[in-house]
Design a protein around this motif. Structure first.
Motif, PDB file in Angstrom:
ATOM      1  N   LYS A  56       5.216  57.917  24.608  1.00  0.00           N
ATOM      2  CA  LYS A  56       4.239  57.606  25.643  1.00  0.00           C
ATOM      3  C   LYS A  56       4.792  57.845  27.035  1.00  0.00           C
ATOM      4  N   ALA A  57       6.108  57.818  27.158  1.00  0.00           N
ATOM      5  CA  ALA A  57       6.724  58.060  28.463  1.00  0.00           C
ATOM      6  C   ALA A  57       6.539  59.500  28.913  1.00  0.00           C
ATOM      7  N   ARG A  58       6.133  60.381  27.975  1.00  0.00           N
ATOM      8  CA  ARG A  58       5.975  61.787  28.314  1.00  0.00           C
ATOM      9  C   ARG A  58       4.523  62.242  28.239  1.00  0.00           C
ATOM     10  N   ASP A  59       3.573  61.286  28.072  1.00  0.00           N
ATOM     11  CA  ASP A  59       2.184  61.717  28.056  1.00  0.00           C
ATOM     12  C   ASP A  59       1.590  61.602  29.457  1.00  0.00           C
ATOM     13  N   GLU A  60       0.293  61.743  29.565  1.00  0.00           N
ATOM     14  CA  GLU A  60      -0.365  61.798  30.868  1.00  0.00           C
ATOM     15  C   GLU A  60      -0.137  60.540  31.693  1.00  0.00           C
ATOM     16  N   LYS A  61      -0.296  59.370  31.087  1.00  0.00           N
ATOM     17  CA  LYS A  61      -0.207  58.119  31.840  1.00  0.00           C
ATOM     18  C   LYS A  61       1.158  57.455  31.742  1.00  0.00           C
ATOM     19  N   GLY A  62       1.955  57.884  30.813  1.00  0.00           N
ATOM     20  CA  GLY A  62       3.291  57.319  30.713  1.00  0.00           C
ATOM     21  C   GLY A  62       3.304  55.966  30.017  1.00  0.00           C
ATOM     22  N   ALA A  63       4.488  55.405  29.920  1.00  0.00           N
ATOM     23  CA  ALA A  63       4.666  54.114  29.270  1.00  0.00           C
ATOM     24  C   ALA A  63       4.466  52.985  30.269  1.00  0.00           C
ATOM     25  N   SER A 106       1.486  54.699  34.892  1.00  0.00           N
ATOM     26  CA  SER A 106       0.660  53.537  35.205  1.00  0.00           C
ATOM     27  C   SER A 106       1.515  52.400  35.739  1.00  0.00           C
ATOM     28  N   GLY A 107       1.133  51.866  36.878  1.00  0.00           N
ATOM     29  CA  GLY A 107       1.829  50.717  37.426  1.00  0.00           C
ATOM     30  C   GLY A 107       2.926  51.103  38.396  1.00  0.00           C
ATOM     31  N   PHE A 108       3.181  50.207  39.344  1.00  0.00           N
ATOM     32  CA  PHE A 108       4.172  50.460  40.390  1.00  0.00           C
ATOM     33  C   PHE A 108       5.573  50.643  39.816  1.00  0.00           C
ATOM     34  N   ILE A 109       5.952  49.764  38.864  1.00  0.00           N
ATOM     35  CA  ILE A 109       7.308  49.821  38.313  1.00  0.00           C
ATOM     36  C   ILE A 109       7.544  51.143  37.593  1.00  0.00           C
ATOM     37  N   ALA A 110       6.576  51.543  36.749  1.00  0.00           N
ATOM     38  CA  ALA A 110       6.730  52.802  36.018  1.00  0.00           C
ATOM     39  C   ALA A 110       6.785  53.986  36.976  1.00  0.00           C
ATOM     40  N   ARG A 111       5.988  53.975  38.022  1.00  0.00           N
ATOM     41  CA  ARG A 111       6.010  55.082  38.994  1.00  0.00           C
ATOM     42  C   ARG A 111       7.352  55.134  39.716  1.00  0.00           C
ATOM     43  N   PHE A 112       7.834  53.961  40.126  1.00  0.00           N
ATOM     44  CA  PHE A 112       9.120  53.914  40.837  1.00  0.00           C
ATOM     45  C   PHE A 112      10.263  54.424  39.952  1.00  0.00           C
ATOM     46  N   LEU A 113      10.303  53.948  38.692  1.00  0.00           N
ATOM     47  CA  LEU A 113      11.382  54.334  37.790  1.00  0.00           C
ATOM     48  C   LEU A 113      11.303  55.825  37.445  1.00  0.00           C
ATOM     49  N   THR A 114      10.093  56.356  37.305  1.00  0.00           N
ATOM     50  CA  THR A 114       9.930  57.781  37.013  1.00  0.00           C
ATOM     51  C   THR A 114      10.490  58.629  38.141  1.00  0.00           C
ATOM     52  N   ILE A 173       9.584  52.575  17.944  1.00  0.00           N
ATOM     53  CA  ILE A 173      10.395  53.046  19.072  1.00  0.00           C
ATOM     54  C   ILE A 173      10.037  54.480  19.419  1.00  0.00           C
ATOM     55  N   VAL A 174       9.909  55.328  18.396  1.00  0.00           N
ATOM     56  CA  VAL A 174       9.562  56.732  18.634  1.00  0.00           C
ATOM     57  C   VAL A 174       8.192  56.836  19.293  1.00  0.00           C
ATOM     58  N   SER A 175       7.229  56.027  18.792  1.00  0.00           N
ATOM     59  CA  SER A 175       5.879  56.067  19.349  1.00  0.00           C
ATOM     60  C   SER A 175       5.853  55.645  20.803  1.00  0.00           C
ATOM     61  N   ARG A 176       6.545  54.569  21.126  1.00  0.00           N
ATOM     62  CA  ARG A 176       6.548  54.086  22.499  1.00  0.00           C
ATOM     63  C   ARG A 176       7.304  55.034  23.434  1.00  0.00           C
ATOM     64  N   SER A 177       8.376  55.616  22.945  1.00  0.00           N
ATOM     65  CA  SER A 177       9.133  56.554  23.765  1.00  0.00           C
ATOM     66  C   SER A 177       8.305  57.780  24.091  1.00  0.00           C
ATOM     67  N   LEU A 219       7.842  47.807  30.750  1.00  0.00           N
ATOM     68  CA  LEU A 219       8.973  47.428  29.916  1.00  0.00           C
ATOM     69  C   LEU A 219       9.624  48.646  29.268  1.00  0.00           C
ATOM     70  N   VAL A 220       8.808  49.510  28.651  1.00  0.00           N
ATOM     71  CA  VAL A 220       9.354  50.700  28.000  1.00  0.00           C
ATOM     72  C   VAL A 220       9.987  51.624  29.032  1.00  0.00           C
ATOM     73  N   SER A 221       9.354  51.742  30.193  1.00  0.00           N
ATOM     74  CA  SER A 221       9.917  52.568  31.262  1.00  0.00           C
ATOM     75  C   SER A 221      11.279  52.045  31.690  1.00  0.00           C
ATOM     76  N   LEU A 222      11.393  50.719  31.777  1.00  0.00           N
ATOM     77  CA  LEU A 222      12.665  50.118  32.169  1.00  0.00           C
ATOM     78  C   LEU A 222      13.747  50.401  31.130  1.00  0.00           C
ATOM     79  N   ILE A 223      13.402  50.296  29.844  1.00  0.00           N
ATOM     80  CA  ILE A 223      14.375  50.557  28.782  1.00  0.00           C
ATOM     81  C   ILE A 223      14.856  52.002  28.843  1.00  0.00           C
ATOM     82  N   ILE A 224      13.925  52.934  28.994  1.00  0.00           N
ATOM     83  CA  ILE A 224      14.288  54.349  29.061  1.00  0.00           C
ATOM     84  C   ILE A 224      15.141  54.619  30.287  1.00  0.00           C
ATOM     85  N   PHE A 225      14.818  53.977  31.399  1.00  0.00           N
ATOM     86  CA  PHE A 225      15.598  54.172  32.625  1.00  0.00           C
ATOM     87  C   PHE A 225      17.025  53.639  32.447  1.00  0.00           C
TER      88      PHE A 225
END
Length: 241
Positions: free
Chosen positions: A81-88, A145-153, A75-79, A91-97
Motif C-alpha cells: 500500500k505504500a506504493r499505491d496511489e494513496k499510500g499507507a 494520505s495524512g500529514f505524517i505519511a506525506r512528511f515521511l514520504t 505485512i506484504v499487503s500493507r507494505s 503507522l505503516v509509513s513510520l515502520i517503513i521509514f
C-alpha cells in the motif's frame, strides 16, 4: 564482460568505492567476500552491507508456527500500500521509514570509513530512481494520505536522493534469470524475486560506470572479470597518490 560508461574517470573520493548490486540469488555475498580478500592484498578495504535486510525479517516471521504465514501475508499487503496511489497510513509509513533509516545508518558508517582512506566494497547500494525493493525508497505513493505519511514520504525520498549523490567509482551488476535465482533462494517470494530481477537492469547509479556480469557463469570467471575492472579503478587511485 560488458562495461557501461568509462572507468577512467577523475577520482573524487578519498579511496576507491566499489558497489556490487543484483537481486537475491545473484551471488553478491559470495562474489563480495572473494573480492574483499583479493582487494585487501592491494590496500586496506572494508566490506559494507548497505541493505535494510527486511527480507530476512519477513522470512523469519513466515516460519513461525501457526501464525507465521498469515502475519507474513499481512505485512506484504500493507507494505504494498505504500506504493499505491494513496499510500499507507501513518503507522505503516513510520515502520517503513524506520527500516529505511537502517540503510541510512549503514551508509553513514560506510562514509566514515571511506573518509579515513579505506577502500570500500559494498553489498548493494542505495539508489533514488527506481522505487521498491531494489535499494530504492519504499514510500512512493503519489498522493499519500495524512500529514505524517506525506512528511515521511518526502523525507525518505530526500534521504535516498542524498545517498545516491555519492557515486561509486564502479558498480558491478550481477545479472541472473528468475529460474536460477529461485533455485538458489527457494525460501524467497516468487513475486519479490521477479520484481527485483526486473528492476536490476534499470538502475543507473547517477552515471557510475557499470560492469555487467552474468552470475550464472562459473564463479572464477565472474571474479576474474570483476578483478580486471577493479584493478583499473585501483590504478587510478595509485596514480594520484
Amino acid at each position: 564482460m560488458h562495461l557501461v560508461g568509462s572507468a577512467r574517470r577523475k577520482t573524487k573520493h578519498p579511496a576507491p568505492l566499489i558497489a556490487i548490486v543484483g537481486s537475491d540469488g545473484s551471488g553478491k555475498s559470495t562474489v563480495g567476500l572473494a573480492l574483499l580478500a583479493w582487494m585487501q592484498t592491494q590496500r586496506p578495504t572494508a566490506f559494507c552491507h548497505l541493505g535494510k535486510q527486511t527480507g530476512n525479517i519477513g522470512r523469519a516471521i513466515a516460519r513461525l508456527p501457526f501464525v507465521g504465514a498469515s502475519a507474513d501475508r499481512k505485512i506484504v499487503s500493507r507494505s504494498s500500500k505504500a506504493r499505491d496511489e494513496k499510500g499507507a497510513g501513518a503507522l505503516v509509513s513510520l515502520i517503513i521509514f524506520v527500516l529505511s533509516m537502517r540503510r541510512v545508518f549503514r551508509f553513514l558508517r560506510m562514509r566514515r570509513l571511506h573518509r579515513k582512506g579505506i577502500a570500500i566494497l559494498t553489498d548493494r547500494y542505495p539508489q533514488a530512481g527506481i522505487p521498491g525493493p531494489m535499494d530504492g525508497p519504499g514510500l512512493v505513493a503519489r498522493n499519500p494520505s495524512g500529514f505524517i505519511a506525506r512528511f515521511l514520504t518526502r523525507r525518505e525520498q530526500g534521504l535516498y536522493d542524498w545517498m545516491s549523490e555519492y557515486v561509486p567509482d564502479l558498480v558491478i551488476r550481477l545479472n541472473i534469470d528468475l529460474e536460477t535465482a529461485l533455485l538458489r533462494k527457494p525460501d524467497h517470494r516468487y513475486e519479490s524475486l521477479q520484481r527485483k530481477i526486473s528492476d536490476v537492469p534499470k538502475l543507473t547509479f547517477n552515471g557510475a560506470p557499470v560492469l555487467e556480469l552474468d552470475s550464472t557463469e562459473p564463479l572464477e570467471t565472474v571474479l576474474e572479470k570483476a578483478r580486471i575492472a577493479i584493478s583499473d579503478v585501483l590504478k587510478q587511485y595509485h596514480e594520484v597518490l
